[in-house]
Scaffold this motif. Structure first.
Motif, mmCIF file in Angstrom:
data_model
loop_
_atom_site.group_PDB
_atom_site.id
_atom_site.type_symbol
_atom_site.label_atom_id
_atom_site.label_comp_id
_atom_site.label_asym_id
_atom_site.label_seq_id
_atom_site.Cartn_x
_atom_site.Cartn_y
_atom_site.Cartn_z
ATOM 1 N N THR A 10 -11.360 12.503 -6.149
ATOM 2 C CA THR A 10 -10.731 13.499 -4.577
ATOM 3 C C THR A 10 -9.049 14.698 -4.862
ATOM 4 O O THR A 10 -8.505 13.980 -5.252
ATOM 5 C CB THR A 10 -10.593 12.317 -3.311
ATOM 6 O OG1 THR A 10 -11.403 11.559 -3.165
ATOM 7 C CG2 THR A 10 -9.945 12.502 -2.236
ATOM 8 N N PHE A 11 -9.311 15.319 -4.906
ATOM 9 C CA PHE A 11 -8.144 16.486 -4.447
ATOM 10 C C PHE A 11 -7.336 16.336 -2.962
ATOM 11 O O PHE A 11 -7.948 16.233 -2.583
ATOM 12 C CB PHE A 11 -8.445 18.100 -4.547
ATOM 13 C CG PHE A 11 -7.589 18.813 -4.658
ATOM 14 C CD1 PHE A 11 -7.094 19.305 -5.948
ATOM 15 C CD2 PHE A 11 -7.127 19.775 -3.620
ATOM 16 C CE1 PHE A 11 -6.071 20.119 -6.154
ATOM 17 C CE2 PHE A 11 -5.754 20.184 -3.960
ATOM 18 C CZ PHE A 11 -5.385 20.487 -5.239
ATOM 19 N N ASP A 64 -1.931 7.301 -11.315
ATOM 20 C CA ASP A 64 -2.481 8.134 -12.045
ATOM 21 C C ASP A 64 -3.053 9.520 -11.414
ATOM 22 O O ASP A 64 -3.759 9.478 -10.907
ATOM 23 C CB ASP A 64 -4.166 6.929 -12.829
ATOM 24 C CG ASP A 64 -4.710 8.285 -14.010
ATOM 25 O OD1 ASP A 64 -4.040 8.577 -14.530
ATOM 26 O OD2 ASP A 64 -5.626 7.052 -14.004
ATOM 27 N N PHE A 65 -2.718 10.158 -12.467
ATOM 28 C CA PHE A 65 -3.213 11.796 -12.005
ATOM 29 C C PHE A 65 -2.971 12.686 -13.067
ATOM 30 O O PHE A 65 -2.701 12.450 -14.023
ATOM 31 C CB PHE A 65 -1.458 12.177 -10.486
ATOM 32 C CG PHE A 65 -0.337 12.450 -10.851
ATOM 33 C CD1 PHE A 65 -0.165 13.492 -11.551
ATOM 34 C CD2 PHE A 65 -0.035 11.797 -11.240
ATOM 35 C CE1 PHE A 65 0.950 13.937 -12.274
ATOM 36 C CE2 PHE A 65 1.284 11.047 -11.836
ATOM 37 C CZ PHE A 65 1.760 13.154 -11.899
ATOM 38 N N GLU A 66 -3.768 13.744 -12.498
ATOM 39 C CA GLU A 66 -3.689 15.629 -13.219
ATOM 40 C C GLU A 66 -3.266 16.576 -12.232
ATOM 41 O O GLU A 66 -3.309 16.619 -11.084
ATOM 42 C CB GLU A 66 -5.035 15.588 -13.438
ATOM 43 C CG GLU A 66 -5.861 14.516 -14.460
ATOM 44 C CD GLU A 66 -7.237 15.308 -14.478
ATOM 45 O OE1 GLU A 66 -7.424 16.498 -14.502
ATOM 46 O OE2 GLU A 66 -8.192 14.154 -15.793
ATOM 47 N N LEU A 67 -2.021 17.230 -12.613
ATOM 48 C CA LEU A 67 -1.619 18.147 -12.034
ATOM 49 C C LEU A 67 -1.973 19.533 -12.472
ATOM 50 O O LEU A 67 -1.749 19.784 -13.733
ATOM 51 C CB LEU A 67 -0.188 17.974 -12.097
ATOM 52 C CG LEU A 67 1.055 18.636 -11.238
ATOM 53 C CD1 LEU A 67 0.659 19.186 -9.799
ATOM 54 C CD2 LEU A 67 1.855 18.226 -12.262
#
Length: 80
Positions: A10-11, A64-67
């Protein structure tokens, strides 16, 4: 039997393109009444003056994420 798996793709947009909702400046925990002069929104883009003390951060904590973002300097004086 099928097993349910959580959707981890999910964005979540950090910027709405119109204002600083969800952002904070410096050590403030929430949006200040007045936006610091070092920051503005221009044509749907966050613009900073380059002031080294101009801190911009999300009001929220993430795990926990990607930017992903686009960034550019408009002068040669910026050292990223």
């Amino acid at each position: 039997m099928a097993t349910a798996v959580a959707d981890t793709t999910t964005f979540v947009p950090l910027f709405n393109g119109t204002d600083f909702t969800g952002w904070r400046f410096g050590d403030e925990a929430a949006m200040p009444r007045d936006i610091p002069a070092a920051w503005r929104i221009e044509n749907g883009v966050i613009v900073g003056t380059g002031d080294p003390k101009a801190i911009l951060a999300s009001q929220w904590d993430y795990g926990d994420f990607e930017l992903e973002f686009e960034w550019r300097a408009v002068t040669d004086a910026v050292d990223a």
